[in-house]
Design a protein around this motif. Structure first.
Motif, short mmCIF file in Angstrom:
data_model
loop_
_atom_site.label_atom_id
_atom_site.label_comp_id
_atom_site.label_asym_id
_atom_site.label_seq_id
_atom_site.Cartn_x
_atom_site.Cartn_y
_atom_site.Cartn_z
N MET A 1 0.84 -1.18 0.00
CA MET A 1 0.00 0.00 0.00
C MET A 1 0.89 1.25 0.00
O MET A 1 1.90 1.31 0.70
N GLN A 2 0.53 2.23 -0.81
CA GLN A 2 1.29 3.46 -0.89
C GLN A 2 1.04 4.32 0.35
O GLN A 2 -0.11 4.61 0.70
N GLY A 3 2.11 4.70 1.03
CA GLY A 3 1.98 5.51 2.22
C GLY A 3 1.82 6.99 1.89
O GLY A 3 2.31 7.47 0.86
N THR A 4 1.16 7.69 2.78
CA THR A 4 0.97 9.14 2.62
C THR A 4 2.11 9.86 3.33
O THR A 4 2.20 9.84 4.57
N VAL A 5 2.97 10.49 2.55
CA VAL A 5 4.19 11.12 3.08
C VAL A 5 3.94 12.60 3.29
O VAL A 5 3.38 13.29 2.43
N ASP A 6 4.36 13.10 4.44
CA ASP A 6 4.26 14.53 4.75
C ASP A 6 5.61 15.00 5.26
O ASP A 6 6.09 14.54 6.30
N GLY A 7 6.24 15.90 4.53
CA GLY A 7 7.54 16.40 4.94
C GLY A 7 7.49 17.66 5.77
O GLY A 7 8.53 18.17 6.20
N PHE A 8 6.27 18.18 6.04
CA PHE A 8 6.13 19.42 6.79
C PHE A 8 5.03 19.25 7.85
O PHE A 8 4.05 20.01 7.88
N SER A 9 5.22 18.27 8.71
CA SER A 9 4.21 17.98 9.73
C SER A 9 4.03 19.13 10.70
O SER A 9 2.94 19.31 11.27
N TYR A 10 5.09 19.93 10.92
CA TYR A 10 5.01 21.05 11.85
C TYR A 10 5.02 22.38 11.11
O TYR A 10 5.39 23.42 11.67
N GLY A 11 4.62 22.36 9.87
CA GLY A 11 4.58 23.58 9.08
C GLY A 11 5.97 24.09 8.76
O GLY A 11 6.88 23.32 8.40
N LEU A 12 6.18 25.40 8.90
CA LEU A 12 7.47 26.02 8.58
C LEU A 12 8.46 25.98 9.75
O LEU A 12 9.58 26.46 9.60
N VAL A 13 8.06 25.41 10.87
CA VAL A 13 8.94 25.42 12.05
C VAL A 13 10.21 24.63 11.78
O VAL A 13 11.33 25.12 11.99
N THR A 14 10.07 23.39 11.31
CA THR A 14 11.26 22.57 11.09
C THR A 14 12.11 23.07 9.91
O THR A 14 13.35 23.08 10.04
N PRO A 15 11.55 23.51 8.78
CA PRO A 15 12.42 24.03 7.72
C PRO A 15 13.20 25.26 8.14
O PRO A 15 14.40 25.38 7.83
N VAL A 16 12.57 26.18 8.87
CA VAL A 16 13.26 27.39 9.30
C VAL A 16 14.34 27.06 10.32
O VAL A 16 15.48 27.57 10.24
N ALA A 17 14.02 26.21 11.30
CA ALA A 17 15.02 25.82 12.30
C ALA A 17 16.18 25.08 11.65
O ALA A 17 17.35 25.31 12.01
N ALA A 18 15.89 24.22 10.68
CA ALA A 18 16.96 23.49 9.98
C ALA A 18 17.84 24.45 9.20
O ALA A 18 19.07 24.32 9.19
N PHE A 19 17.24 25.42 8.54
CA PHE A 19 18.00 26.42 7.78
C PHE A 19 18.92 27.22 8.70
O PHE A 19 20.09 27.47 8.37
N ILE A 20 18.42 27.61 9.87
CA ILE A 20 19.23 28.38 10.81
C ILE A 20 20.44 27.57 11.27
O ILE A 20 21.56 28.09 11.36
N MET A 21 20.23 26.28 11.55
CA MET A 21 21.34 25.46 12.02
C MET A 21 22.38 25.25 10.91
O MET A 21 23.58 25.24 11.17
N ALA A 22 21.92 25.10 9.67
CA ALA A 22 22.87 24.97 8.55
C ALA A 22 23.68 26.25 8.38
O ALA A 22 24.90 26.21 8.15
N CYS A 23 23.03 27.40 8.52
CA CYS A 23 23.74 28.69 8.42
C CYS A 23 24.72 28.87 9.56
O CYS A 23 25.83 29.37 9.37
N LEU A 24 24.32 28.46 10.78
CA LEU A 24 25.20 28.60 11.94
C LEU A 24 26.47 27.77 11.77
O LEU A 24 27.58 28.26 11.97
N GLY A 25 26.30 26.50 11.40
CA GLY A 25 27.48 25.67 11.19
C GLY A 25 28.33 26.18 10.05
O GLY A 25 29.57 26.18 10.14
N GLY A 26 27.70 26.65 8.97
CA GLY A 26 28.46 27.16 7.84
C GLY A 26 29.22 28.42 8.19
O GLY A 26 30.38 28.58 7.80
N ALA A 27 28.60 29.35 8.93
CA ALA A 27 29.27 30.60 9.28
C ALA A 27 30.50 30.34 10.14
O ALA A 27 31.58 30.88 9.88
N LEU A 28 30.34 29.52 11.17
CA LEU A 28 31.48 29.23 12.03
C LEU A 28 32.57 28.48 11.27
O LEU A 28 33.76 28.76 11.43
N GLY A 29 32.17 27.53 10.42
CA GLY A 29 33.16 26.79 9.65
C GLY A 29 33.92 27.67 8.67
O GLY A 29 35.14 27.54 8.53
N LEU A 30 33.24 28.59 8.01
CA LEU A 30 33.90 29.48 7.06
C LEU A 30 34.88 30.40 7.77
O LEU A 30 36.00 30.62 7.28
#
Length: 299
Positions: A1-30
Motif C-alpha cells: 500500500m502506498q503511504g501518505t508522506v508529509d515532509g512538513f508535519s510542523y509547518g514552517l517550524v522545522t524548515p526554518v530551524a533546519a536552515f538556521i542550524m545549517a547557516c550557523l554551522g556554515g558561518a562558524l566553519g567558514l
C-alpha cells in the motif's frame, strides 16, 4: 500500500530551524577556515578541524531537525541510533577532507573541484545514510533522477562553500556566504526528500525498534549549543574571526614624500645621537683629525 508522506508535519517550524542550524554551522566553519589561511602557524590544522566539525555538525543537525517534520501517515517512524550517529561521523570526515585539501593546497581550480566533490559526496552520503537509519514497517523507494539532482546540488554547494572559505573576507561577506550555503544545503535536503516514496505493509503497523525522533532531539541540541558557546569564546578572544584583518594589525604604509612638503623630522630617542637619522644607512661612525691637530668628530 502506498503511504501518505508529509515532509512538513510542523509547518514552517522545522524548515526554518533546519536552515538556521545549517547557516550557523556554515558561518562558524567558514570563519575558522579563513582564520587558518591567514595565520599559517602550528594551529592551522586545529582551525581546519574545527571548521570541518562545525560545517559537518551543522549539516547533520539541519538534516535531523528537518526529518522531525517528516512523517508517514500509515506507519510510525523510529531511528537506529548507531546508523544515525555514523552519518554524523561521515559528514565531519568528508567535509574535513575537502577543507584540508583546500587549506593546504590552496584555492586553485583543481583543489576546489576536488575538495568540493569530496565534500558534496560526503553531504549526500550523510543524508542517505541517515535515511537508511529510519525504521518503519514498510519499504522506502527513491526516484533515481531526483536523487542524482540532489547529489549535484550538494557538490555545487560544497564547492561554492570552499571557495567562499578562502576568498570571502569580512563579517558581512561571510554572513552572506553562510546564508547562501544554508539555503543550498536545505535545498539539497528537500530535493532528496522529494525523491522518497513509501510502500507500507498493512493498514495498521506498529512502530519500529529504535529511538524516536523526539529522543534524538537532545543530542541535536547539545551539539549546536556547544558550538554557539565555542563561537562566542572565539569571537571574544579573536576578533579576526569576525572582522577580518583589523587596521591595527596591518603593516603601516610607507610615507610618500611630496615635493614642497617638508619630510617629517625624526625625534631621537634617549641615548640616540641627535643627527644619527641624517647619516646615510650603513655608514660607520668615524673620527677624523684635521691638519691643525685638533680632534673632531664626524657623526
Amino acid at each position: 500500500m502506498q503511504g501518505t508522506v508529509d515532509g512538513f508535519s510542523y509547518g514552517l517550524v522545522t524548515p526554518v530551524a533546519a536552515f538556521i542550524m545549517a547557516c550557523l554551522g556554515g558561518a562558524l566553519g567558514l570563519r575558522c577556515t579563513t582564520r587558518s589561511l591567514r595565520h599559517r602557524d602550528t594551529f592551522k590544522a586545529g582551525w581546519l578541524a574545527l571548521g570541518a566539525t562545525s560545517i559537518g555538525t551543522g549539516i547533520w543537525t539541519m538534516h535531523f531537525i528537518a526529518m522531525m517534520g517528516f512523517s508517514v501517515q500509515q506507519a510510525p517512524i523510529s531511528y537506529d541510533r548507531p546508523i544515525t550517529f555514523a552519518s554524523l561521523g561521515v559528514a565531519v570526515l568528508m567535509v574535513g577532507i575537502g577543507i584540508f585539501i583546500v587549506g593546504y593546497r590552496g584555492a586553485t581550480a583543481l583543489t576546489l573541484v576536488t575538495g568540493g566533490t569530496i565534500t558534496g559526496l560526503g553531504v549526500a552520503t550523510m543524508h542517505y545514510l541517515g535515511m537508511a537509519g529510519m525504521r518503519l514497517h514498510g519499504r522506502i523507494e527513491y526516484d533515481t533522477l531526483t536523487v542524482a539532482l540532489s547529489v549535484v546540488i550538494a557538490v555545487v554547494a560544497a564547492t561554492a562553500a570552499l571557495w567562499a572559505a578562502v576568498s570571502v573576507h569580512g563579517f558581512l561577506a561571510s554572513l552572506g556566504a553562510s546564508l547562501v550555503m544554508g539555503g543550498a544545503v536545505s535545498g539539497m535536503h528537500y530535493t532528496a526528500m522529494a525523491a522518497v516514496s513509501v510502500h507500507v505493509q498493512g493498514a495498521e503497523t506498529p512502530a519500529g525498534t529504535g529511538d524516536t525522533a523526539t529522543s534524538l532531539l537532545l543530542p541535536m541540541l547539545i551539539g549546536p549549543a556547544v558550538f554557539l558557546i565555542l563561537a562566542a569564546v572565539v569571537v571574544m578572544f579573536d576578533p579576526l574571526l569576525v572582522m577580518g584583518d583589523p587596521d591595527w594589525q596591518r603593516p603601516a604604509a610607507r610615507s610618500v614624500h611630496r615635493p614642497g612638503v617638508p619630510a617629517p623630522r625624526h625625534v631621537p630617542s634617549y641615548g640616540e645621537p641627535a643627527n644619527w637619522s641624517a647619516r646615510p644607512a650603513g655608514r660607520a661612525a668615524r673620527r677624523t683629525v684635521p691638519r691643525g691637530g685638533h680632534r673632531s668628530q664626524d657623526w
